[in-house]
Design a protein around this motif. Structure first.
Motif, PDB file in Angstrom:
ATOM      1  N   SER A  54       1.132   7.675  -5.177  1.00 47.34           N
ATOM      2  CA  SER A  54      -0.185   7.365  -5.279  1.00 47.34           C
ATOM      3  C   SER A  54      -0.800   8.109  -5.820  1.00 47.34           C
ATOM      4  O   SER A  54      -0.260   9.147  -5.899  1.00 47.34           O
ATOM      5  CB  SER A  54      -0.290   7.385  -3.783  1.00 47.34           C
ATOM      6  N   THR A  86      -3.606   4.054  -0.404  1.00 44.38           N
ATOM      7  CA  THR A  86      -3.950   3.253  -1.914  1.00 44.38           C
ATOM      8  C   THR A  86      -3.591   2.036  -1.787  1.00 44.38           C
ATOM      9  O   THR A  86      -2.031   2.183  -1.719  1.00 44.38           O
ATOM     10  CB  THR A  86      -3.772   4.479  -2.688  1.00 44.38           C
ATOM     11  N   ALA A 127      -1.841   1.056 -10.671  1.00 46.59           N
ATOM     12  CA  ALA A 127      -1.195   2.356  -9.987  1.00 46.59           C
ATOM     13  C   ALA A 127      -0.124   2.772 -11.142  1.00 46.59           C
ATOM     14  O   ALA A 127       0.423   3.770 -11.094  1.00 46.59           O
ATOM     15  CB  ALA A 127      -0.952   2.048  -8.759  1.00 46.59           C
ATOM     16  N   LYS A 136      -3.993   8.373  -5.987  1.00 43.97           N
ATOM     17  CA  LYS A 136      -4.481   9.556  -5.358  1.00 43.97           C
ATOM     18  C   LYS A 136      -4.062  10.817  -5.101  1.00 43.97           C
ATOM     19  O   LYS A 136      -4.009  11.660  -5.697  1.00 43.97           O
ATOM     20  CB  LYS A 136      -5.227   8.762  -3.903  1.00 43.97           C
ATOM     21  N   LYS A 194       1.081  -1.391  -0.187  1.00 42.05           N
ATOM     22  CA  LYS A 194       0.331   0.083  -0.051  1.00 42.05           C
ATOM     23  C   LYS A 194       1.451   1.127   0.044  1.00 42.05           C
ATOM     24  O   LYS A 194       2.222   1.378   0.955  1.00 42.05           O
ATOM     25  CB  LYS A 194      -1.172   0.040   0.895  1.00 42.05           C
TER      26      LYS A 194
END
Lengths: 306, 542
Positions: B199, B134, B140, B201, B129
């Motif tokens: 990440s 995330t 990713a 996000k 992670k």
């Protein structure tokens, strides 16, 4: 006095406009391509052009100047080429440490300088004078770099009294402010000595003595107050210079002040930051000059501000 | 109010103000930097602070003194090793380098490069992670690479990813990266720190401002960055690997090397890089401090402008190679902390092939100069940066070449002015000799040779400052890219290096060491050959 201050502030506007033009032109005249630097050493032609567009350097010079002024008026100082942070927050991070360092250095300078200068004047041509003035020449002559490193070696590495470098609490500020303040103290001492000696020879001091006032009262009330004026001017100017950052001292003590920011920004040809800093220095000097003039009037009521 | 009282009040106010100001700075530590912390968006406020760790003990805070300021925390937008050093504690790549610059899988479990060198496929590790929670997966990877290969992202490392045509998600943990041309060195590009994973996000949330909100899978996560002062990271609770007893790393930006050394001596810093070579012996006598030096992948060289007289004559260039005593250079300029260069790339670079040395030989140099038509030598200008170590090197070269009748004028310049002197087209270039160094941070011969010695990289845009080009070299470097077969690539680069060595477009000088030092209670921290620091396995012994 209020009117006087207002008039002085209004007068500052045309000065700042001229300053802004000079800064802008000089900055664009010095060699070095900000896009090339910002894009990095192994950037391709395409990456450099990308960077140029991103930084707005592809626009004609007068447009860039116009954007600079427009941003300035609306309080937007732009974004730093070097860190990508807003210039305002960058300057904010560095200005506060510089203000702290400046004030404490001036405190050192005024305390040491006044004591040495006044004592030297009162004992003119006797041993305290000789010691004081030799000390002051030494103080002026010692390079900040050297003094800083000696202080670090003794008080930080060997004795462990203060941290070597960095920004933090009281412990961090003592050595850099002393390093910076000592040179100013030396100058202050010489100014104070000359000034006190001159004043002591004035008629009104002789009159005061003649009418039988105690020596202490003559010195404190009649002589020192008048002797302060040139010292204030000098200290004010030094204050302005120190607010512009003290590159050497900041470097030795790793103090995150304005001087380091300016040097890095010039090396990086970070136009937005350099422009903003130069404007800041101009404003600082205008305000300090004003403050010095106001202080004259406070110290010597015979001086009237018109 | 009598004037005397006014002065007294003024004086008291001034002293009080000074007192108040410093007290304020002391109690909050970040008091003066709220403006900067706003860039760190709140997360900075949770910091436990980082007062001075007195003595050698450190309460789990590792303080590292770095010689300058980072420019960003976005790997894809980074051009300097100092920034990479910091980023590598927060971010990880699919691949990475070990101590000897060998490529090893990190976030990838394994990878394969297609034989035609037109694609690379990664199988990813599972259960990882990012610091923000995330999950790390093939999606990713795609988000990161799509951003990196898009010229509109305006990222400084675009050239490492510009050959990617598309990124295919083959499964939750399998990604294929297709290239629009064969690129045999592709694995090196993915091991380069520029290819570390952010990440998705954070990318979505912050866009181009992600540099102020770094978020990766590394052992540490971002706390704050105060420009000109320090950057703090703390242990990432989501980290998938083994955690050590280093809870926080505080990177202090210390421009003065002597100050860094003092910080190490007083215990304020536990790791310092670089150490000035003239300070090594005094540090070695301190039992609390360990000093180490390891070979870098940097090659220091003088580039000759091969388009102008007398440097268009290979005999002159060879003569200069013979005239300079490389062992003397090592002793005088680097205080012994370097090795003479034995090729245009360093031994730690993949594809390196050792060449027969140009041993110092004044007579041979003179003979070659005579043969070239310069029996009495000539006068030339050497430009370089104005760093003090560089100027020392300039002076050494000046003295050495004087012995064969070549008068060298030294011109040290600040980096921006230097750039404007050297990055000009051949027709306008006034360059004769340039002293500099190059560190190929993909660890591959391709990046050590192509940007410096091929036609496509002539200034104003490339780094082939001497405008050197040779058909054999051009062909061999291209052949190295056209295949993924290591044996064929190795052969191609050997051919290129032999030809370059013979043509001598450079005076090949030295491979400097990375010299670093740390407190003896620290272990597992070192400097990599590419001059970035490896701190992720660092721990304190007490």
């Amino acid at each position: 006095m209020g009117q006087y201050i207002l008039r002085r502030l209004l007068n500052a506007i045309p000065i700042l406009v001229v300053v802004s033009i000079i800064i802008f032109l000089f900055l664009h005249m010095i060699p070095g391509d900000p896009a090339r630097i910002a894009a990095g050493p192994d950037a391709t032609a395409q990456e450099i052009e990308f960077t140029r567009v991103r930084l707005g350097l592809d626009k004609p010079l007068y447009v860039q100047y116009f954007i600079f002024i427009r941003n300035l008026v609306t309080g937007n100082l732009g974004v730093s080429n070097r860190t990508g942070m807003s210039v305002a927050s960058e300057i904010g991070q560095h200005l506060w440490p510089t203000v702290q360092l400046t004030i404490l250095s001036i405190v050192w300078a005024v305390i040491i300088g006044m004591v040495v200068g006044v004592v030297a004047a009162l004992y003119r041509s006797r041993w305290p004078d000789v010691v004081g003035m030799v000390g002051s020449v030494t103080g002026i002559s010692i390079p900040d770099m050297w003094l800083g490193m000696i202080l670090i070696e003794f008080f930080a590495v060997r004795l462990g009294w203060f941290p070597v470098a960095g920004y933090g609490g009281w412990g961090h500020i003592i050595m850099p402010s002393f390093t910076l303040g000592l040179g100013v103290a030396a100058v202050t001492a010489r100014f104070a000595r000359t000034s006190v000696i001159e004043v002591l020879e004035e008629d009104y001091v002789r009159t005061a003595r003649a009418k039988g006032l105690p020596r202490r009262k003559v010195i404190w009330k009649h002589a020192l107050r008048n002797a302060l004026i040139p010292v204030i001017t000098m200290t004010g100017l030094q204050f302005g210079f120190l607010l512009g950052g003290a590159v050497v001292t900041e470097t030795v003590f790793n103090w995150p002040g304005i001087g380091q920011l300016l040097v890095q920004s010039v090396e990086y040809r970070d136009y937005p930051t350099v422009q903003a800093l130069m404007m800041l220095f101009s404003v600082e000097f205008i305000l300090i000059n004003l403050l010095v003039d106001v202080l004259y009037a406070v110290v010597n009521p015979r001086i009237q501000l018109r | 109010m009598p004037a005397k009282t006014k002065v007294a009040i003024l004086a008291v106010a001034m002293i009080a103000a000074a007192g108040g100001i410093t007290a304020c700075g002391g109690s909050t530590n970040s008091g003066g930097s709220t403006a900067g912390n706003h860039a760190a968006s709140g997360s900075g406020q949770n910091s436990t602070g980082s007062g001075t760790a007195a003595g050698g003990s450190s309460n789990g805070v590792l303080t590292v003194a770095l010689n300058g300021n980072p420019t960003t925390t976005d790997p894809y937008d980074t051009q300097d090793n100092l920034s990479y050093t910091i980023e590598k504690t927060m971010y990880q790549g699919l691949l990475g380098f070990d101590k000897n610059m060998k490529i090893v899988p990190v976030l990838a479990q394994s990878y394969t490069v297609a034989p035609d060198a037109k694609s690379i496929t990664f199988t990813l590790r599972q259960g990882i992670k990012f610091a923000d929670g995330t999950p790390f997966n093939a999606e990713a990877v795609k988000v990161n690479l799509d951003r990196a290969k898009d010229p509109n992202s305006h990222l400084k490392r675009y050239s490492l990813f510009s050959m990617i045509s598309q990124v295919k998600v083959l499964g939750d943990y399998k990604v294929e990266v297709d290239l629009n041309q064969p690129f045999g060195a592709i694995a090196g590009n993915f091991a380069h720190p520029a290819a570390m994973m952010i990440s998705p996000k954070a990318l979505q949330e912050y866009g181009s401002k992600v540099a102020q909100h770094p978020d990766g899978t590394g052992p540490y996560e971002f706390v704050y960055w105060k420009d000109g002062s320090d950057l703090l990271v703390k242990q990432n609770p989501n980290y998938w690997g083994t955690k050590t007893n280093v809870k926080e790393i505080d990177f202090k930006f210390v421009p003065d090397e002597a100050t860094s050394v003092s910080m190490l001596e007083s215990g304020e810093a536990q790791f310092v890089f670089p150490i000035p070579t003239d300070q090594v012996s005094s540090l070695q006598s301190n039992s609390d401090i360990v000093v180490k030096h390891t070979p870098s992948i940097v090659v220091d060289y003088i580039a000759f402008n091969t388009t102008v007289k007398p440097f268009n004559n290979p005999l002159v260039r060879q003569a200069i190679n013979y005239a300079i005593d490389k062992n003397g250079f090592v002793q005088v300029v680097d205080n012994g902390f370097a090795q003479p260069a034995t090729s245009a790339i360093a031994p730690n670079t993949w594809g390196y092939a050792k060449q027969p040395p140009y041993d110092a030989n004044i007579q041979k140099a003179k003979d070659l100069l005579k043969q070239a038509g310069y029996p009495n030598g000539f006068t030339a200008t050497l430009v370089s940066s104005n760093a003090s170590g560089t100027v020392k090197a300039d002076q050494f070269i000046q003295q050495q070449l004087q012995q064969v009748g070549i008068t060298v004028n030294i011109q040290p310049l600040d980096s921006a002015t230097l750039d404007s002197e050297i990055f000009v087209p051949a027709s306008q270039s006034k360059l004769q000799m340039y002293f500099g160094g190059w560190s190929p941070s993909t660890g591959d011969a391709d990046w050590g040779l192509r940007p410096l010695l091929t036609k496509a990289d002539f200034p104003p845009t490339g780094y082939n400052l001497g405008f050197y080009t040779d058909p054999v070299v051009e062909q061999a470097i291209q052949a190295g890219l056209d295949t993924a077969d290591p044996t064929k690539r190795q052969q191609a680069y050997a051919t290129a290096q032999a030809q370059i060595w013979k043509d001598a477009p450079w005076a090949f000088l030295v491979v400097p060491d990375n010299v670093f030092a740390y407190r003896s209670n620290l272990q597992g921290a070192y400097v990599m050959p590419d001059s970035t620091l490896s701190l992720n396995n660092a721990s304190f012994t007490n």
